[in-house]
Every structure is written in C-alpha cells, then in structure tokens.
Design an enzyme around this catalytic site. Structure first.
Site, mmCIF file in Angstrom:
data_model
loop_
_atom_site.group_PDB
_atom_site.id
_atom_site.type_symbol
_atom_site.label_atom_id
_atom_site.label_comp_id
_atom_site.label_asym_id
_atom_site.label_seq_id
_atom_site.Cartn_x
_atom_site.Cartn_y
_atom_site.Cartn_z
ATOM 1 N N GLU A 92 -36.017 33.829 81.722
ATOM 2 C CA GLU A 92 -34.739 34.175 82.338
ATOM 3 C C GLU A 92 -34.927 34.200 83.855
ATOM 4 O O GLU A 92 -35.887 34.796 84.328
ATOM 5 C CB GLU A 92 -34.250 35.546 81.872
ATOM 6 N N GLY B 229 -39.622 43.895 84.840
ATOM 7 C CA GLY B 229 -39.879 45.165 84.155
ATOM 8 C C GLY B 229 -40.056 44.928 82.669
ATOM 9 O O GLY B 229 -41.059 45.287 82.065
ATOM 10 N N HIS C 286 -32.974 49.502 75.731
ATOM 11 C CA HIS C 286 -32.209 48.460 76.423
ATOM 12 C C HIS C 286 -32.582 47.074 75.887
ATOM 13 O O HIS C 286 -31.711 46.292 75.500
ATOM 14 C CB HIS C 286 -32.482 48.552 77.927
ATOM 15 N N GLU C 287 -33.868 46.794 75.833
ATOM 16 C CA GLU C 287 -34.286 45.464 75.375
ATOM 17 C C GLU C 287 -33.940 45.276 73.896
ATOM 18 O O GLU C 287 -33.529 44.196 73.483
ATOM 19 C CB GLU C 287 -35.779 45.231 75.618
ATOM 20 N N HIS D 61 -30.280 44.455 73.438
ATOM 21 C CA HIS D 61 -29.958 43.068 73.797
ATOM 22 C C HIS D 61 -29.955 42.156 72.574
ATOM 23 O O HIS D 61 -29.359 41.083 72.616
ATOM 24 C CB HIS D 61 -30.985 42.521 74.799
#
Ligand code: SER
Ligand code: ZN
Length: 720
Positions: free
Chosen positions: A119, A264, A300-301, A304
């Site tokens: 990304e 991160g 968070h990941e 996704h």
C-alpha cells in the site's frame, strides 16, 4: 511531479481474473514470474500496466514472446496498445534486488528477512501489474527459497502445498510453499514474508462455529511477549461479530511482527505485517498506554478485513472510506471494552492537537481530496481521524440502529468490490429512508447532499453560539452561526450539517429539560438522546450559516441555566461560545456529560495558561480552578481515570493555536508554573489521592489504569 485527479478516473478496461506469481528468492536477487489472466471489457483499449524499478527479463502473451521494444513506456506505465479480443494470459519475468531496495516499498530485504509493503503503490515494484485498487483478482503465490535462510514462507490466504526442492548446483537445500487466497483482492493487499521466524499459535472459534488458526510470527526470542497481542486479536474478532455481525472468512489469520517494518502496521489480507513495537509487550515493563495501543492497532488491522479488504477503495481518493471507517470502528471497540468517556476525551485531545493543526495549515485538505501528487503523503490525520469523525456524525445523526442497518446495506451491496465514500453515504441514506418509512425514532432529519460536503471541504468549521435569556418568560434562544475558514485552494465554503448535542444544568447541578416550542415536557424528554449522552441531551441539526433555536418553559425569573454544548464532541468543530468563568466552573464541577465537563475545564485551563504566558495571572480564576479541582479530587463517584482527565492541561499545540502570538517557551513555563501552583494548593487532597491509588498500582492492565494515570499526575504536580 504530475498531478493525479479524481475527475480523470476511468475504470480499467480489462477484467483481471487471476494473478499467479512464482517468487524465487536467491542470495542477492529475486526472480518474479507472474501470469495475469486478463479479459478485455471494451474493444481497442490499450493495456496499461505499472512497473517501477523492474528489470524486465521477458514478456509473453498466451505463451508467445512479446518483443520488449513493442511495449510503450511513459513513466512507470508499460503500454501494450494491441491485445487479443479474447481472454488472454500475459506472463512476465522480472529480476528484483531486495537488498538494494531501500524504498521500503515492494519487496525488500532487511535483517536477513524478506518482507513486502504494497500500500499504496508498492506492488508495481514487484511485478508488472495494473496495480490499481479497483482491479481485484484471485491470487495464487508460489514461493521458493533456500530452506536454511528462509525456513518460513508466507503469503495471503491458505497454504495449500509445501515441499522440498532439489538444491541448486553447489547450493543449499531449497523448499517451496504455495498460498492460495480465495477472495479477490487488489494488489495493495498482497504480502509475502520469508525468513527465520518463531510461531505462536492459537485458535478462534467463530460465531458460526468455524475454527480459525491464529498464527503470530515473531523474530526468534520474541515469543514470550505475544500473549497480549493474541488475546487482543481474539477480542477484536469477537467484537466484530457481536457488534457488526461480521465474521472472519478464512481458515488462517497470520500476523508477522518484525522490527524493521517501516509502516506501523498493514492489513494485507490474512497476513498482517506489524512493526514489533505494536505487537510485543512484556507484562513486567509495558505501560498501560502501550498495551492499549497494541490492542487498538491489532483491532484496527483486523477490522480492515471487512472495511478495506472485502470492500476496498475504488481509487486512492477514497482512502478515508476504509481508514475513516476503520478508525471509527477501532475507537468504538476500545470505548466498548474500556472507559468510553475517557476514550472519547483522548481522541478529541488528539484530534485538536494534530488534525486541527493540519486543517489550519498549508497542507489542509478534505477527507476526500480531488487531486494529489504523491498518494503516500495522504496518510494523514484528516483522512484517518477527521474521516472517523465524519462517520461518527452519521452514527449520531442516524442513531445506532439505523447506522447499523446502513452498514448492513453497505456490506451486502459492495462486498467483493471496490467502492467510494459516496457509496457508503448512499447506504446510510437508504437506511435512513427505510427508517423514515417505518417512522423509527432516533434518526434526525437532515439533507444528505449537504452532509456530503464534509468530504469535500477542508478546514475546521467554527461554530459560534450566542444566547439570549428572557428571564421574564423563562425562554432561552440560541443563535448559532457556522463558518469554515478558507483553506488553500478553497476560498469559499458552504454551510455543513453539524450535529450539536446540548444539555442544560441548573444551579443545583441538576439536568434541566430542554423543551422546544410546541413540545410537551413528555415529548421533549422522549426526544432526548439516550443517557450515555448525558442526562436530557438534545441533538440539534445545524445546517444554515445562521439559525436560531428556542427553548422555553424554564422557570421564569430563575437563574439562567448553564449550557453544556457539543456534548461528547458531537462534531469536529471549533466552538466559540462566550461563557462566564462561573458557568464554566459550574460545568466543570457538575456537568453530567464527561466530555463537555472536561471541555469546560480545558477552556478555563487554556485561559489561565495563556494569561500566565502573557506575563499576568488570573488569580481569581486560578483560585476557582483550585476549588473545583479539590472537589473533583474528593468526588466519590468519579473514576480515577476521569478525575485525571479533568485535571490534565491542554496540549502545547492547542495552546499555540489559541494564542494570538504563540510563544512556546512561555506557554511551557506557564503550564509548569500552574502545575506548581495546583500542586502546592492541593497538597493534602493530592496526597490522599495517592494513598487511595496506591493499592491499585500493581493490578494488571486494564485494571488500575486510572489509578496509575492519576498517580502520574499527582507526582508531576508535586514534583513541579
Ligand atoms: N493501511 C494501513 C493502516 O492504516 C497503513 O498504515 O492500517
Ligand atoms: Zn488502516
């Protein structure tokens, strides 16, 4: 550098069914053979592939070689102007130099390991590919490498085959692994990791009863520090099922944690790659803040997987579609699991100290920009945190039930595709229309097209409130003006839809009903937000440059109520509302909504700091704060975390923003001087607090967090 514009978006004129890769790792180089299975969607369109820094060795079309000089070049574009009218396969072989790749994008070697970061546009450094987020394909990846140097070979999806290969002449034994990802994905979600890694295993049983293998891969010696990450992952998986009804979709979930990972963390489908600092935690030395951060980034990941991977972004202008929404989801997760009011306070403080500054500076940009030069520069707090605020406002305006129905529509409609921010808002709009049909309460009337301006207008709106108290009639009118300052490239702004949560507090500290003309007390109470917004909170929809709102039926000739506005920070705006010190001190002492209560204190603290930084001191206000803080330190029902937040000084960035002529050393000194003053004046209650907190110091996270925070503040004040 050329500018990429949203207005220039064109769909890719081919369907890419499959991306099949064979990646062969050697000592100094890697060979990548890729086969793209393509089908034209329109006649006569050129095929544009991307490649950056590739050493292209050969290209073949349906098995026949293509002469490399037949390929047009323009920057990183490789252009094949004529391709078959039928589905065809394009095979390329490229040579890479992972050790020389210091861009930390694409495939790079570091510390004996090979890792990827794709990304936003790193895949084009690995192989020739459309490398656009709206081109989704099935991936199958075969990795071959020397077994001793690279015992672990990972990619996305499920490992369907592995085995030993004959050694190359004079070389060490080699092996291979084949990974198959059954879900189509854009190339930015591709990942490959090879190296010496230790594995920690666990399992998670999904709501529908499937067992998912959880595997955490860490550098040798790190395995003892993974328990927190694994349990965080399980909590995230369970939360997404319970709250959003979203279940994990593969049999394996892999996380790699390595020290040299530059971003991160990255949500590659089923193969998240993290920097170790966001995974590893030593129970004996990790701080509360580190543990919470690890839990929230793991979440968070993981989140996704649905908001980003299953439904991805059509183009990079839609980055906030996945990031704003996923930040909103991870914020809600942390709030649900821990202290919701404190989480909101932390997020608001961070927004003011980072995003507001961005909005006020030369790099101000909208949540959905319409042009960029380098997409890598767009991973900003505006895209992430302001984007999350925009989603939160929809949640507030629609109410949780309609919002969740909108989410369900969004997922159902766009699963497996690349969507736009507008698709998301449309799903919410459709959910609201349905809710309107069935007359569901909780959804406020507002114009969605006007709401969409939040995506396109940069800058932090100013919300100015002016009140008129008619004591004879017991009537309060509020004039509300909104104005968004000019930002680079956007001189004029239009009014936005701003949800404004507001409550009133009487002299005794009790909530007062806010009754609009035509309402009865019962209907006004009914129309109030649920209690977690603070007692008797009303939601106003502000949608004009200026409008006036009236509340009536207060006791005539009574003291005007204290107004607690922008409860829970219901919109990312800068509030301009003149309130007396007495009113703000009253709110700081007894507002029933924690965010507005904190904010009243922040406003006062800003004033005393600025005053001292200017060389004077507002002794009366400082005394007022000391008295309020004393009550707060003794208040029985308040959590220690909350207590600590109420006493915490505003950040330096905010103070600078609030200064006419910022003088950072003077501001810093003023903060310290005030700490000294508070520390001295409150020595006794602070010491008592410390004693109360002491027994909780050793409790394992998340217990004892507030006590430890407050202890830190007490020590800082006493030490000052
Ligand atoms: N897409 C990544 C993330 O936000 C970038 O760091 O999780
Ligand atoms: Zn993200």
């Amino acid at each position: 550098m050329s500018v990429v514009r949203l207005a220039d978006y064109r769909p890719f004129p081919f369907r890419l069914e499959r991306t099949d890769l064979t990646v062969r790792l050697f000592g100094e180089e890697a060979l990548v053979e890729s086969t793209l299975s393509l089908a034209p969607l329109a006649a006569g369109e050129p095929l544009v592939l991307r490649g950056e820094g590739l050493d292209l060795l050969s290209l073949g079309l349906d098995g026949r070689p293509v002469a490399l000089d037949e390929i047009g070049r323009d920057g990183d574009a490789y252009i094949l102007s004529s391709t078959p009218a039928q589905p065809f396969r394009l095979t390329s072989v490229v040579r890479l130099h992972p050790r020389a790749n210091t861009s930390l994008e694409g495939l790079y070697a570091s510390g004996g390991m090979v890792t990827t970061q794709c990304e936003a546009e790193g895949f084009r450094r690995i192989t020739l590919h459309p490398d656009r987020p709206d081109v989704l394909s099935l991936f199958q990846v075969r990795i071959e490498a020397e077994r001793g140097l690279f015992p672990v070979l990972l990619s996305n999806g499920n490992c369907i085959e592995q085995g030993i290969l004959p050694a190359l002449a004079g070389g060490e034994e080699r092996h291979y692994a084949v990974w198959d990802d059954p879900f189509p994905k854009p190339s930015y979600l591709f990942a490959l990791v090879a190296g010496v890694l230790e594995e920690v295993r666990d399992t998670f049983t999904t709501a529908s009863g499937r067992t998912v293998q959880l595997r955490l891969h860490v550098e040798p010696g790190d395995a003892p520090y993974t328990a927190h990450a694994i349990s965080s992952l399980k909590r995230s998986m369970a939360w997404d099922e319970t709250v959003y009804g979203l279940e994990y979709d593969l049999d394996e979930y892999n996380i790699v944690a390595v020290r040299h990972f530059n971003m991160g963390a990255m949500e590659n489908k089923s193969l998240n790659i993290f920097n170790s600092k966001l995974v590893l935690a030593d129970a004996a030395t990790a701080t509360d803040a580190e543990l919470e951060r690890i839990e929230s980034v793991i979440a968070h990941e993981y989140f996704h997987n649905w908001t980003g991977n299953r439904i991805t972004c059509r183009d990079w202008f839609q980055l906030s579609l996945k990031e704003g929404l996923t930040v909103f989801r991870d914020q809600s997760f942390t709030a649900d699991l821990h202290a919701p009011a404190l989480k909101r306070i932390e997020d608001v403080a961070m927004l003011r100290n980072t995003q507001f500054r961005e909005d006020a500076g030369p790099t101000a940009h909208p949540v959905q920009p319409d042009h960029y030069q380098a997409i890598d520069n767009f991973y900003t707090t505006t895209i992430y945190e302001k984007g999350a605020e925009v989603i939160r406002m929809l949640h507030t305006l629609l109410g949780p039930d309609t919002f969740m129905r909108g989410m369900a529509i969004y997922v159902q409609r766009h699963d497996g595709t690349a969507a736009t921010c507008d698709d998301f808002v449309q799903a919410m709009q459709d959910a609201a229309a349905k809710a309107g049909d069935s007359d569901q309460s909780g959804t406020s009337e507002f114009c969605f097209d006007q709401f969409r301006r939040w995506y396109h207008q940069a800058g932090t709106p100013r919300l100015e409130l002016q009140r008129h108290w008619d004591e004879d009639r017991g009537r309060l009118s509020l004039t509300i003006r909104q104005h968004t300052p000019a930002t680079p490239g956007q001189p004029d702004k239009l009014p936005l839809v701003i949800p404004l949560a507001i409550g009133a507090v009487d002299q005794a500290g009790e909530p007062l009903l806010l009754q609009r003309p035509g309402e009865t007390a019962a209907s006004a109470e009914d129309a109030s937000l649920e209690h977690s917004w603070g007692p008797l909170t009303r939601l106003l929809v502000i949608d004009q440059a200026e409008q006036t709102v009236v509340f009536e039926d207060f006791e005539p000739h009574s003291h005007p109520p204290a107004l607690s506005v922008l409860r829970r920070f219901s919109a990312p705006v800068q509030l301009e509302f003149e309130r007396t010190h007495a009113e703000l001190l009253h709110l700081l002492s007894c507002d029933g909504e924690p965010l507005a209560r904190w904010d009243a204190g922040q406003e006062l603290l800003r004033q005393v700091v600025l005053c001292r930084a200017g060389g004077a001191a507002d002794e009366a206000l400082e005394d007022g704060l000391v008295a309020a803080f004393e009550r707060i330190l003794l208040e029985g029902t308040l959590s220690d975390g909350n207590r600590c937040a109420l006493l915490t000084m505003p950040g330096l960035v905010e103070l600078e923003a609030a200064s006419a002529e910022p003088d950072p050393p003077a501001l810093d000194l003023a903060r310290r001087t005030l700490q000294t003053r508070f520390g001295e004046a409150l020595a006794e209650p602070l010491a008592a607090c410390l004693e109360r907190c002491r027994p909780q110091w050793g409790l394992p996270w998340p217990e004892g967090v507030g006590d430890r925070q407050l202890t830190g503040l007490v020590w800082a004040w006493r030490a000052a």
